[in-house]
Scaffold this active site. Structure first.
Site, PDB file in Angstrom:
ATOM      1  N   LYS A 170       0.734  -1.237   0.027  1.00  0.00           N
ATOM      2  CA  LYS A 170      -0.175  -0.023   0.014  1.00  0.00           C
ATOM      3  C   LYS A 170       0.916   1.277   0.039  1.00  0.00           C
ATOM      4  CE  LYS A 170      -4.240  -1.718   0.730  1.00  0.00           C
ATOM      5  NZ  LYS A 170      -5.279  -1.410  -0.458  1.00  0.00           N
ATOM      6  N   LYS A 268     -13.644  -7.542  -7.856  1.00  0.00           N
ATOM      7  CA  LYS A 268     -14.454  -7.907  -6.287  1.00  0.00           C
ATOM      8  C   LYS A 268     -15.804  -8.058  -6.368  1.00  0.00           C
ATOM      9  CE  LYS A 268     -10.506  -5.333  -4.116  1.00  0.00           C
ATOM     10  NZ  LYS A 268     -10.072  -4.254  -3.031  1.00  0.00           N
TER      11      LYS A 268
END
Ligand code: MG
Length: 373
Positions: A170, A268
């Site tokens: 990240k 997703k």
């Protein structure tokens, strides 16, 4: 497209008419460590589970992946709970069409629960229903922001001991090239990626340095709706750009492809509004020659099982970033998913292949409502 977000087809209404009760279970699962991304920090996973039970006693489970705060998307767990309790749950039991477009994650929990029930009745695994042919999938690991480069390197080393297929960091402005370059210098051949969660601007100066690191992809570098700027940025980079937050439906992906997008898409089911919509998006990605993978959402076991069924599809050429339960939770809600030689097993039992353990539900439930037809 809208029909995919409404309980309107004859088959869906027929199936819903066989549901006697719809339970909502709100759980708080403590995370092993706070998960820090550009959009916020999660310390406890606040999940809403949907449990539908038919007159024949067969039941199905679905999980709402909305985070505790509306940071990643505009949905949050509390809002999803209210929508399920006040609108979607009663509408399903009444067989009444309802527009769920503002609540794809809440809708996904219901859609998967109904599908799980249906598949359990016929003894078919969700992965088989979706056409997945892989029995296990290579798994990558996502590393949230840490306090030091040494902590990042230690985390990467731990994951490599588990033989993971890819490492994704990240990143956010001020925490990007330095940690990535340190990982790259230590492991020159490691499949490495970055997820910016939309934290950058097209005119930032960081792009050449990021592009020189040989990354597998840079995920969601710009804001969700910055189509032109993202396509233009892609043309300046050798590194593929991956879309996550930008893709909220198969139609979104179709639009991006029409606008010239040629990178990678993170699929997703919860973000696009269910497994049918996710399948439509995967089909578009494969037909358009895009790279694709199934991404994780700090799922509990019910959501992880659902996502792994999708990840078993052969068109997904990039490792999933779904991980084993133990990476996130001391104890999952279901029997834990484990990593074997860097791979996760696609559930093979009927439906999603797992159910929450009663002892875990009892320990983690903070709210519970039962609605009857
Ligand atoms: Mg992402």
């Amino acid at each position: 497209m809208a029909s995919r977000f409404q309980l309107t087809s004859a088959a869906e209404l027929e199936l819903a008419s066989t549901i006697e009760t719809l339970e909502l279970v709100r759980v708080q699962l403590p995370l092993m460590e706070p998960f820090v991304a550009a959009h916020g920090t999660e310390t406890t996973r606040d999940l809403v589970l949907v449990h539908v039970v038919g007159a024949d006693g067969v039941s199905g489970w679905g999980e709402c992946e909305a985070l505790g705060a509306a940071t990643y998307t505009s949905e949050d767990a509390e809002g999803a709970w209210r929508f399920l309790l006040d609108h979607l749950g009663p509408a399903v039991l009444a067989g009444r069409p309802v527009d769920v477009r503002p609540h794809p994650m809440a809708w996904t929990a219901v859609q998967v629960a109904i599908l799980d029930l249906s598949l359990r009745r016929s003894g078919v695994a969700l992965a088989v229903h979706l056409g997945a042919t892989r029995t296990s999938v290579p798994s990558g690991a996502v590393i949230g922001r840490r306090d030091s480069i040494d902590e990042v390197l230690a985390a990467v080393a731990g994951h490599l001991d588990d033989e993971v297929a890819l490492i994704k960091l990240k990143i956010a402005p001020g925490w990007d090239v330095e940690p990535l370059a340190a990982v790259r210098a230590t492991w020159p051949d490691l499949p490495l990626a970055a997820d910016a969660n939309g934290a950058y601007r097209a005119d930032d100066t960081v792009w050449p340095a990021l592009d020189a690191l040989g990354l597998a992809y840079i995920e969601q570098p710009l804001g969700r709706a910055e189509v032109e700027a993202t396509v233009a940025l892609q043309r300046r980079l050798r590194t593929p750009i991956a879309l996550d937050e930008s893709i909220r439906s198969a139609d979104d992906l179709r639009f991006w492809i029409e606008c010239g997008f040629t990178g990678v898409v993170n699929i997703k089911a919860s973000r696009v509004g269910g497994t049918d919509e996710a399948m439509a998006a995967i089909s578009l990605a494969v037909a358009g020659g895009l790279g694709a993978f199934v991404g994780g959402m700090l799922e509990g076991g019910v959501g992880r099982a659902t996502s792994l069924a999708l990840a078993g599809l052969t068109g997904l050429t990039i490792p999933t970033d779904l991980g084993p339960s133990a990476r996130y939770f001391d104890r999952d809600l279901t029997d834990p998913f484990v990593l074997t030689a860097g791979h996760l097993t696609v559930p093979a039992g009927p439906g999603i292949g797992v159910v929450p353990r009663p002892d875990r539900l009892a320990a983690c439930t903070v709210s519970h409502r039962t609605m009857r037809r």
